[in-house]
Design an enzyme around this catalytic site. Structure first.
Site, PDB file in Angstrom:
ATOM      1  N   ARG A   1     -38.879 -59.901  -0.949  1.00  0.00           N
ATOM      2  CA  ARG A   1     -39.455 -61.198  -0.604  1.00  0.00           C
ATOM      3  C   ARG A   1     -40.238 -61.792  -1.771  1.00  0.00           C
ATOM      4  O   ARG A   1     -41.285 -62.411  -1.606  1.00  0.00           O
ATOM      5  CB  ARG A   1     -40.363 -61.097   0.629  1.00  0.00           C
ATOM      6  CG  ARG A   1     -39.661 -60.613   1.882  1.00  0.00           C
ATOM      7  CD  ARG A   1     -38.568 -61.586   2.349  1.00  0.00           C
ATOM      8  NE  ARG A   1     -37.978 -61.091   3.585  1.00  0.00           N
ATOM      9  CZ  ARG A   1     -36.942 -60.249   3.630  1.00  0.00           C
ATOM     10  NH1 ARG A   1     -36.386 -59.825   2.510  1.00  0.00           N
ATOM     11  NH2 ARG A   1     -36.457 -59.846   4.770  1.00  0.00           N
TER      12      ARG A   1
ATOM     13  N   GLU B   1     -45.682 -63.948   4.702  1.00  0.00           N
ATOM     14  CA  GLU B   1     -44.483 -64.429   4.004  1.00  0.00           C
ATOM     15  C   GLU B   1     -44.635 -65.870   3.557  1.00  0.00           C
ATOM     16  O   GLU B   1     -44.291 -66.210   2.431  1.00  0.00           O
ATOM     17  CB  GLU B   1     -43.242 -64.284   4.901  1.00  0.00           C
ATOM     18  CG  GLU B   1     -42.662 -62.889   4.949  1.00  0.00           C
ATOM     19  CD  GLU B   1     -41.224 -62.886   5.422  1.00  0.00           C
ATOM     20  OE1 GLU B   1     -40.495 -63.875   5.154  1.00  0.00           O
ATOM     21  OE2 GLU B   1     -40.804 -61.889   6.032  1.00  0.00           O
TER      22      GLU B   1
ATOM     23  N   SER C   1     -40.714 -65.420  10.709  1.00  0.00           N
ATOM     24  CA  SER C   1     -41.543 -64.236  10.506  1.00  0.00           C
ATOM     25  C   SER C   1     -42.719 -64.572   9.594  1.00  0.00           C
ATOM     26  O   SER C   1     -42.518 -64.989   8.445  1.00  0.00           O
ATOM     27  CB  SER C   1     -40.712 -63.103   9.883  1.00  0.00           C
ATOM     28  OG  SER C   1     -39.665 -62.731  10.740  1.00  0.00           O
TER      29      SER C   1
END
Length: 360
Positions: free
Chosen positions: A166, A352, A242
């Site tokens: 990520r 995130e 998310s």
């Protein structure tokens, strides 16, 4: 019109959390070659701009003092390399899910597990988006990016992108570059492309669909069905998907936690590839990935609500805006969730989405 400049622009419809915020200056730019002109026309001209794609990986905590750029170009081109693979170049403003479906319609595989992820093509390499056992870095050939400070446009191959979980150089140097286009190298679906079916119930979904010899398009359909069941639609309730990364911890800590909590999902990680200089290397030897959703659910947060800020009842990873929650209220809830996981399990959660207007 290739450039449209807006003053005091409302951003509520431009972020998937649907929080109220405004930008002093916003430029919609249809052709990335006009970025220098657009940046010169906005104030303050000496501040790095915020690049706004689909607004699906963003939490706005306050009004924005920096100029905002929205790239609106959506061209996609295909170039057959003649070896069972096709180079596909897409403008940063192209809608990600539409792009995935377009590649499948052209008989190409690779991106099927990444179907229905919200946002734009330009955001994909920044976050190194991933889902159902696939990361986008696996299929990126090059990324084109404009550097406002130098006025230069760069082309980065996949090693130079310094991808990690990520993460990428574009995320770590987020104020340095504006991603303008991404070039993918995708296999032809009929040329022996290996489907990834053993992650998060894809095989079960295909079986329920009565499919025993799936195609790449079948896998995309299964992923879409799973995501629609598990994740709330931002068009119905504000969210950014998310909110927390799955934490990566030392293997000994993961095993200790699993001994105490046998149902905790633990995924051993292989070493992550790095470029020649070591950039992007996430030394995954002896590391494991944990399920952030399981940790949050175990702390009792799923379905929790404070006013209009809440956690989705269908998925513990999803922070939701039930109506008029502010960015600050959503951030406060996220911090409390992370604090409870840290206190109970000794595991730090990281967000995130990019948080703008406050620090994590």
């Amino acid at each position: 019109m290739s450039i449209r400049i807006l003053r005091d622009a409302p951003l509520q419809a431009r972020n998937s959390f649907a929080v109220s915020a405004r930008a002093g200056w916003l430029a919609e730019v249809g052709d990335a070659r006009l970025l220098p002109e657009a940046l010169a026309r906005m104030r303050p001209a000496d501040r790095p701009p915020l690049v706004l794609g689909g607004g699906s990986n963003l939490l706005l905590v306050d009004d924005l003092a920096m100029p905002v750029i929205a790239l609106t170009g959506r061209q996609v081109g295909f170039d057959d390399t003649g070896d069972g693979r096709v180079r596909v170049r897409a403008d940063a403003g192209a809608h990600w899910h539409d792009f995935v479906m377009r590649t499948l319609a052209h008989g190409l595989g690779g991106l099927e597990n990444l179907a229905l992820i919200p946002g734009t093509v330009g955001a994909a390499p920044i976050q190194n988006i991933g889902a159902y056992g696939v990361e986008v870095r696996e299929y990126i050939h090059a990324v084109e990016a404009y550097e406002p400070a130098s006025g230069q446009t760069h082309r980065f191959d996949t090693n130079a992108c310094a991808f990690a979980y990520r993460d990428s150089r574009f995320k770590r140097e987020r104020d340095r570059y504006i991603v303008t286009a991404v070039e993918f190298e995708l296999p032809r679906a009929d040329a022996g492309h290996a489907l990834k079916l053993d992650y998060a119930g894809i095989g079960d979904e295909l079986a329920a669909m009565g499919i025993d010899a799936p195609t790449a398009s079948d896998v995309a359909d299964a992923v879409i069905a799973i995501r629609r069941r598990k994740l709330p639609d931002p068009a119905v309730i504000g969210n950014a998907g998310s909110f927390f990364k799955n934490p990566i911890v030392a293997a000994d800590l993961a095993e200790a936690l699993r001994r105490e909590h046998p149902r905790l999902p633990v995924y051993p990680l292989a070493p992550f590839p790095a470029d020649a200089a070591g950039h992007g290397e996430a030394p995954h030897g002896g590391l494991c990935k944990l399920s952030a959703a399981w940790l949050i659910d175990a702390c009792g947060w799923k379905g929790h609500r404070d006013g209009d800020a809440g956690i989705a009842a269908s998925h513990a990873l999803v922070l939701v805006n039930h109506g008029s929650a502010s960015g600050a209220q959503l951030l406060d809830l996220a911090r409390r969730v992370a604090g409870s996981v840290s206190e109970r399990f000794g595991v730090a959660l990281e967000p995130e989405p990019r948080i703008v207007g406050a620090s994590w």
